[in-house]
Design a protein around this motif. Structure first.
Motif, PDB file in Angstrom:
ATOM      1  N   ALA A 287       0.611  -1.544   0.178  1.00  0.00           N
ATOM      2  CA  ALA A 287      -0.037   0.201   0.088  1.00  0.00           C
ATOM      3  C   ALA A 287       0.970   1.634   0.033  1.00  0.00           C
ATOM      4  O   ALA A 287       0.634   2.370  -0.590  1.00  0.00           O
ATOM      5  N   SER A 288       1.473   1.270   0.444  1.00  0.00           N
ATOM      6  CA  SER A 288       2.897   2.464   0.809  1.00  0.00           C
ATOM      7  C   SER A 288       3.858   2.584  -0.392  1.00  0.00           C
ATOM      8  O   SER A 288       3.605   3.578  -0.935  1.00  0.00           O
ATOM      9  N   ALA A 289       3.936   1.036  -1.242  1.00  0.00           N
ATOM     10  CA  ALA A 289       4.571   1.570  -2.211  1.00  0.00           C
ATOM     11  C   ALA A 289       3.179   1.789  -3.260  1.00  0.00           C
ATOM     12  O   ALA A 289       4.157   2.435  -4.921  1.00  0.00           O
ATOM     13  N   LEU A 290       2.105   1.888  -3.226  1.00  0.00           N
ATOM     14  CA  LEU A 290       1.234   1.807  -4.283  1.00  0.00           C
ATOM     15  C   LEU A 290       1.187   3.364  -4.109  1.00  0.00           C
ATOM     16  O   LEU A 290       0.471   4.029  -5.542  1.00  0.00           O
ATOM     17  N   LYS A 291       1.396   3.842  -3.142  1.00  0.00           N
ATOM     18  CA  LYS A 291       0.910   5.347  -2.851  1.00  0.00           C
ATOM     19  C   LYS A 291       1.794   6.534  -3.841  1.00  0.00           C
ATOM     20  O   LYS A 291       2.253   7.176  -4.654  1.00  0.00           O
ATOM     21  N   GLU A 292       3.373   6.250  -3.723  1.00  0.00           N
ATOM     22  CA  GLU A 292       4.275   6.483  -4.121  1.00  0.00           C
ATOM     23  C   GLU A 292       4.612   6.192  -5.374  1.00  0.00           C
ATOM     24  O   GLU A 292       4.891   7.324  -6.075  1.00  0.00           O
ATOM     25  N   ALA A 293       4.560   5.300  -5.894  1.00  0.00           N
ATOM     26  CA  ALA A 293       4.761   4.736  -8.031  1.00  0.00           C
ATOM     27  C   ALA A 293       4.386   3.197  -7.880  1.00  0.00           C
ATOM     28  O   ALA A 293       4.343   2.699  -7.406  1.00  0.00           O
ATOM     29  N   CYS A 294       2.329   3.534  -8.605  1.00  0.00           N
ATOM     30  CA  CYS A 294       2.169   2.609  -8.785  1.00  0.00           C
ATOM     31  C   CYS A 294       2.869   1.483  -9.774  1.00  0.00           C
ATOM     32  O   CYS A 294       2.176   0.342  -9.700  1.00  0.00           O
ATOM     33  N   GLY A 295       3.169   2.009 -10.471  1.00  0.00           N
ATOM     34  CA  GLY A 295       3.851   0.754 -11.224  1.00  0.00           C
ATOM     35  C   GLY A 295       4.600  -0.268 -11.131  1.00  0.00           C
ATOM     36  O   GLY A 295       4.129  -1.355 -11.376  1.00  0.00           O
ATOM     37  N   PRO A 296       5.792   0.095 -10.725  1.00  0.00           N
ATOM     38  CA  PRO A 296       6.240  -1.768 -10.006  1.00  0.00           C
ATOM     39  C   PRO A 296       5.158  -2.552  -8.943  1.00  0.00           C
ATOM     40  O   PRO A 296       5.826  -4.393  -9.176  1.00  0.00           O
ATOM     41  N   VAL A 297       4.704  -2.140  -7.802  1.00  0.00           N
ATOM     42  CA  VAL A 297       3.617  -2.881  -7.651  1.00  0.00           C
ATOM     43  C   VAL A 297       2.626  -4.137  -8.371  1.00  0.00           C
ATOM     44  O   VAL A 297       2.831  -4.870  -7.919  1.00  0.00           O
ATOM     45  N   GLY A 298       2.435  -3.349  -9.598  1.00  0.00           N
ATOM     46  CA  GLY A 298       2.023  -4.613 -10.517  1.00  0.00           C
ATOM     47  C   GLY A 298       2.895  -5.604 -11.166  1.00  0.00           C
ATOM     48  O   GLY A 298       2.304  -6.539 -12.172  1.00  0.00           O
ATOM     49  N   GLY A 299       4.067  -5.125 -11.036  1.00  0.00           N
ATOM     50  CA  GLY A 299       5.118  -5.771 -11.010  1.00  0.00           C
ATOM     51  C   GLY A 299       5.720  -6.850 -11.055  1.00  0.00           C
ATOM     52  O   GLY A 299       5.683  -7.843 -10.080  1.00  0.00           O
ATOM     53  N   TRP A 300       7.605  -6.230 -10.737  1.00  0.00           N
ATOM     54  CA  TRP A 300       7.884  -7.096 -10.441  1.00  0.00           C
ATOM     55  C   TRP A 300       8.761  -6.990  -8.597  1.00  0.00           C
ATOM     56  O   TRP A 300       8.085  -7.874  -7.883  1.00  0.00           O
ATOM     57  N   LEU A 301       7.392  -5.770  -7.865  1.00  0.00           N
ATOM     58  CA  LEU A 301       7.340  -5.579  -6.608  1.00  0.00           C
ATOM     59  C   LEU A 301       6.647  -6.375  -5.856  1.00  0.00           C
ATOM     60  O   LEU A 301       7.085  -6.840  -4.828  1.00  0.00           O
TER      61      LEU A 301
END
Length: 114
Positions: free
Chosen positions: A34-48
């Motif tokens: 959730a924290s990563a999604l607020k910062e930059a949503c792109g990587p969450v759906g991929g590798w992160l």
């Protein structure tokens, strides 16, 4: 008196650690993504999302491995320790299932849709 030596501190703590690790892994997975999604949503759906989900599943597997030796026949351990290890195994499975479904959701749902 029995001739078996008393359990070491590490052996006494292992079922408790196995009980605490799965919910902690799930909670960190939830808050971290959730924290990563607020910062930059792109990587969450991929590798992160995949890496974080896999790491959380490894933590659940490690918790199950910690509890497994104590879940069998009581032997020289107390019945509450055996029960605690069995509950830890159950929680490992439940939280691993939740993390797996959430990781699958990360892969299915695009993270940057608003």
């Amino acid at each position: 008196m029995s001739d078996t030596p008393p359990l070491s501190r590490g052996e006494r703590v292992r079922p408790w650690l196995a009980l605490v690790l799965p919910p902690t892994a799930w909670y960190v997975f939830e808050l971290g993504l959730a924290s990563a999604l607020k910062e930059a949503c792109g990587p969450v759906g991929g590798w992160l999302g995949i890496v974080w989900g896999a790491a959380s599943l490894v933590v659940c597997a490690a918790a199950a491995a910690l509890a497994w030796p104590y879940a069998g026949p009581a032997g020289d351990q107390t019945p509450p320790r055996q029960w605690l290890a069995r509950v830890a195994l159950l929680l490992s499975g439940i939280f691993a299932l939740a993390i797996a479904f959430q990781t699958l959701g990360v892969l299915i749902v695009p993270p940057c849709v608003r």
